[in-house]
Structure formats: structure tokens, C-alpha cells
Design a protein around this motif. Sequence first.
Motif, PDB file in Angstrom:
ATOM      1  N   ARG A  52      16.261   3.120 -44.237  1.00  0.00           N
ATOM      2  CA  ARG A  52      17.667   2.927 -44.146  1.00  0.00           C
ATOM      3  C   ARG A  52      18.250   3.268 -42.933  1.00  0.00           C
ATOM      4  O   ARG A  52      19.066   2.674 -42.161  1.00  0.00           O
ATOM      5  CB  ARG A  52      18.466   3.390 -45.439  1.00  0.00           C
ATOM      6  CG  ARG A  52      19.856   3.030 -45.445  1.00  0.00           C
ATOM      7  CD  ARG A  52      20.487   3.497 -46.601  1.00  0.00           C
ATOM      8  NE  ARG A  52      22.084   3.360 -46.668  1.00  0.00           N
ATOM      9  CZ  ARG A  52      22.797   4.458 -46.193  1.00  0.00           C
ATOM     10  NH1 ARG A  52      22.386   5.490 -45.518  1.00  0.00           N
ATOM     11  NH2 ARG A  52      23.977   4.219 -46.137  1.00  0.00           N
ATOM     12  N   GLU A  53      17.736   4.294 -42.623  1.00  0.00           N
ATOM     13  CA  GLU A  53      18.723   5.065 -41.292  1.00  0.00           C
ATOM     14  C   GLU A  53      17.903   4.378 -40.170  1.00  0.00           C
ATOM     15  O   GLU A  53      18.797   4.073 -39.267  1.00  0.00           O
ATOM     16  CB  GLU A  53      18.076   6.443 -41.299  1.00  0.00           C
ATOM     17  CG  GLU A  53      18.589   7.512 -42.191  1.00  0.00           C
ATOM     18  CD  GLU A  53      17.938   7.330 -43.693  1.00  0.00           C
ATOM     19  OE1 GLU A  53      16.653   6.968 -43.604  1.00  0.00           O
ATOM     20  OE2 GLU A  53      18.573   7.855 -44.520  1.00  0.00           O
ATOM     21  N   ALA A  69      27.484   2.129 -43.582  1.00  0.00           N
ATOM     22  CA  ALA A  69      26.916   1.812 -44.955  1.00  0.00           C
ATOM     23  C   ALA A  69      27.230   0.770 -45.696  1.00  0.00           C
ATOM     24  O   ALA A  69      26.634  -0.259 -46.028  1.00  0.00           O
ATOM     25  CB  ALA A  69      26.884   3.001 -45.814  1.00  0.00           C
ATOM     26  N   ARG A  73      25.925  -3.268 -46.343  1.00  0.00           N
ATOM     27  CA  ARG A  73      25.878  -3.726 -47.723  1.00  0.00           C
ATOM     28  C   ARG A  73      26.710  -5.326 -47.534  1.00  0.00           C
ATOM     29  O   ARG A  73      26.153  -6.375 -48.126  1.00  0.00           O
ATOM     30  CB  ARG A  73      26.863  -3.065 -48.724  1.00  0.00           C
ATOM     31  CG  ARG A  73      26.244  -1.796 -49.169  1.00  0.00           C
ATOM     32  CD  ARG A  73      27.145  -1.346 -50.296  1.00  0.00           C
ATOM     33  NE  ARG A  73      28.597  -0.735 -49.942  1.00  0.00           N
ATOM     34  CZ  ARG A  73      28.572   0.586 -49.702  1.00  0.00           C
ATOM     35  NH1 ARG A  73      27.578   1.357 -49.598  1.00  0.00           N
ATOM     36  NH2 ARG A  73      29.682   0.873 -49.006  1.00  0.00           N
ATOM     37  N   ILE A  96      15.690  -3.088 -52.220  1.00  0.00           N
ATOM     38  CA  ILE A  96      15.853  -1.781 -51.834  1.00  0.00           C
ATOM     39  C   ILE A  96      15.381  -0.771 -52.752  1.00  0.00           C
ATOM     40  O   ILE A  96      15.694  -0.788 -54.002  1.00  0.00           O
ATOM     41  CB  ILE A  96      17.359  -1.708 -51.534  1.00  0.00           C
ATOM     42  CG1 ILE A  96      17.992  -2.830 -50.842  1.00  0.00           C
ATOM     43  CG2 ILE A  96      17.843  -0.384 -50.808  1.00  0.00           C
ATOM     44  CD1 ILE A  96      19.680  -2.990 -50.586  1.00  0.00           C
ATOM     45  N   GLY A  99      15.504   4.130 -50.438  1.00  0.00           N
ATOM     46  CA  GLY A  99      15.972   4.082 -49.107  1.00  0.00           C
ATOM     47  C   GLY A  99      15.162   3.125 -48.136  1.00  0.00           C
ATOM     48  O   GLY A  99      15.450   3.248 -46.977  1.00  0.00           O
ATOM     49  N   TYR A 101      14.167  -0.704 -47.120  1.00  0.00           N
ATOM     50  CA  TYR A 101      14.599  -2.107 -47.415  1.00  0.00           C
ATOM     51  C   TYR A 101      13.432  -3.036 -46.943  1.00  0.00           C
ATOM     52  O   TYR A 101      12.737  -2.748 -45.936  1.00  0.00           O
ATOM     53  CB  TYR A 101      15.869  -2.521 -46.348  1.00  0.00           C
ATOM     54  CG  TYR A 101      17.028  -1.940 -46.692  1.00  0.00           C
ATOM     55  CD1 TYR A 101      17.954  -2.769 -47.199  1.00  0.00           C
ATOM     56  CD2 TYR A 101      17.349  -0.678 -46.708  1.00  0.00           C
ATOM     57  CE1 TYR A 101      19.374  -2.283 -47.395  1.00  0.00           C
ATOM     58  CE2 TYR A 101      18.515   0.008 -47.127  1.00  0.00           C
ATOM     59  CZ  TYR A 101      19.471  -0.906 -47.597  1.00  0.00           C
ATOM     60  OH  TYR A 101      20.750  -0.406 -47.835  1.00  0.00           O
TER      61      TYR A 101
END
Length: 416
Positions: A52-53, A69, A73, A96, A99, A101
Motif C-alpha cells: 500500500r505504501e 488514503a 479508495r 487487498i 496491505g 494490492y
Amino acid sequence: MSENLPKLSVHVLGGFSITYGDKPVSFGRNNATKAMKLLQILIYRGEQGIAREKLLEELYGREELADVANNLRVTVHRLKKMLADAGLPPYDYVNIKKGIYRWDAPMETEVDARRFSQLIKEAEEAEDLKEKIMLLKKACMIYTGDFLPDLSGDDWALVEGIQYKNQYTEALKQLCNYLMDSGDYEEVLKLCAPACEMYPFDEWQAVRIDCYIALNQYKEALKEYENTAKMFFEELGISPSEKMLTQFEMMSSKVNYNPQALKDIEKRLKEQEEEEGGAYYCNLPSFRDNYRLISRMIERNGQSVYMMLCSITNGKGQPMENGSKLEAMTEELYVSIKYCLRRGDCFTKYSPSQFLILLVGANKENCAMIFERIKKYYAREHKSWGQYLEYFISSVADVDQGDSPIRFDKDDTMWK
């Protein structure tokens, strides 16, 4: 994953496109959106996925957003809607978990870049030469250009693109060597054609020239060289490599003409009649030859010959940066020089912003008047353009003696 659904074929080499079965998938006007970028990242990452980061950094790293964030979404939601609108089967598509994707499709998804790398790996491991050649050929045919060119400004895409290009270059080199060793020159010509289109300055033309020479097709080899030399001089202001110059000397000696066809030769040499007349334009190699011939002639007859360098600047004495404006200004300068000079004068394009002119029978005072005439004609429609035009002049004698702001480099291949 359903085996009954058609395969999703994804192309990321040379551009981005998706085919579902035998039907192209169209995303309408969504090609430059964050959702499209997310789609490209997820499909390329495949089962490995992306944290995610890292995903946030690749999507929004250069933007200042209050709630990244939430933006992510929203982007994921838009991507799912975009896929549904494109006609793909209803499905979640974005998995997902912890964390990470991942791209999650109900059908098999094949990415050309992954298939390309797999074929390269199989070729490296193949012990049978015929199998190795077959695998390398398949890989080279899959490679149709740079990796995701629309994302080339992103560091990760740039790095991936360099790796794929290096793989392609090495694979094609190996393949050409194998095929040329077996005398399959026609196949090498076909394989190098797209490489010349994709990377015209990587000198794949030299391989094609070798093939033409091996096939005793010297006229085709000469044409390949001349087209390449013209492109190098006009686009980059440089000469082809030493290898290509050596090829040129060798194949020039092999091109024979029937002595009885003198009239045909004269017809080919004769300049095509032009309605507008004016100065004679030639490419930089031909201009250099004209200069050398005139330089020898004035040793005998003492005639005055000057060389002029006309430059389009940014108004501060520096070369104007390349762009659409420079292209238009260069085209206008070409027309102005041709119109304002005599038929006995010749000129060439030296760089994207410069022209060289040989003025036979001119003196220093005439040169200043000639430049003013060019400048006036050049600025006839755009009055402000005149301030961007500058020039240097030198007698050909001074150029030869090195006492001139316009000169050849030591290797006689470039102009200063």
C-alpha cells in the motif's frame, strides 16, 4: 479463475492496450486517469502485488493531498467501474489483503512483457541451437517498443523499461549472429527492420548493411547507409560510426555501372529542375565535400569564398531549445536562405537551429548585406523573429588555417 472465459491479453511494450479474447478493450477517455495508472501497475505486478505504501508513492508521490488514503479508495472504486463499463465480466478485480494490492481477475491474464522475459530465460537455458533461435525469435517479435511509455516519467517504469530494452538488444544481437553464421541474411533483414524503427540511433542499420553486402546487394546497402548518414547528420549533427564508414568505403567500390549506360548516369546526376530556383540545399556530408572541393579550387584561382553560419537563438545568444516553435522557425529560415541566395551558392542544415552557407565570389561586406537580406525576408511575417537570428562569417581560407570561429574538428567529421 474460470477456464471458460477468454484470455485477457495485456500489452505494455510499445504502449498500453488490452484485448479480451479477440476483442479490444476500450476505456474511452480514461487513458490518462489515476484509475488507468492503477490498472497498469496492478496488472504488471500480477500475483506479487504491491504494498500500500509503495502504491501510494507511485500514484500520488509528487502531489500534496490532504487524505491520500481516501484518494486511493476512490481510485480503486473508479477502476472497478471503469472495467465494468469497458465490458469485462462482473468481478472485484482488486484484491487487498494485509496491505498488499493485487490484480485478481476471473480469467487468465497474460502480459507481453512477462512472456517476453520468460522466452529470454528459456532461450538462455536451451541447449539445442535451433530451439534457442526459435525462442529468441519469438521474444524479439513480442518486443514492440519501450515499456509503458506513458509512465516513463516514473522512476520504476523507467528502470523496468531500461531492463527490457537491454534484454531485447542482447537477444537480437545473439539472434542476428546465429542467423548470419548460418547464412540466413534475409531473416536478419526482417528482424532488424523494427529495431531500426524503434531505436534509429542504435545503428541496427549497420547489421542490415552487412546482410546486404553478404547478399551482394550493394546498391541496397549503399541506400541504407545514405539514409542513415542523412538522419544522423540532420537529427544529431554527427557522423555514423567508424564501422559504418568502413562499410561505406567497401560497398562503394563494389557498386559498378555499365560503361554503356553513360546517358543514364548523366540523367541520374543531373539536378531536378525546380520552379523556384535559389540556392542549392545539400546534406552535411555533401556540403563538406563541396567545401573541400572549393577550398582546393581557390588555391589556384584566388577567388573569394566565404562561409556563413546562421543560428536561431533564444535572443540571448544561446541556441534555442528544441520544440515546435524552433521547428517552425527552422523551416522558415530554410525558405529564407534558399530564396535570398543565388543558384551558385549552397547551404546545409548543421543542427536543429543552425545552417551553414557557402558564398562563392562574396566579400566581407557582401556577407553582411546577404545576412540582412535573409533576416528581412525571415521576419517578413513574424517581425519579432529577426531578433533571434545571429550569424558568423569566415573566409574559407581562414577556416583552413584554423583562424576562424567556424571550423572543422580534428577528425573532420564535425563543425564548430
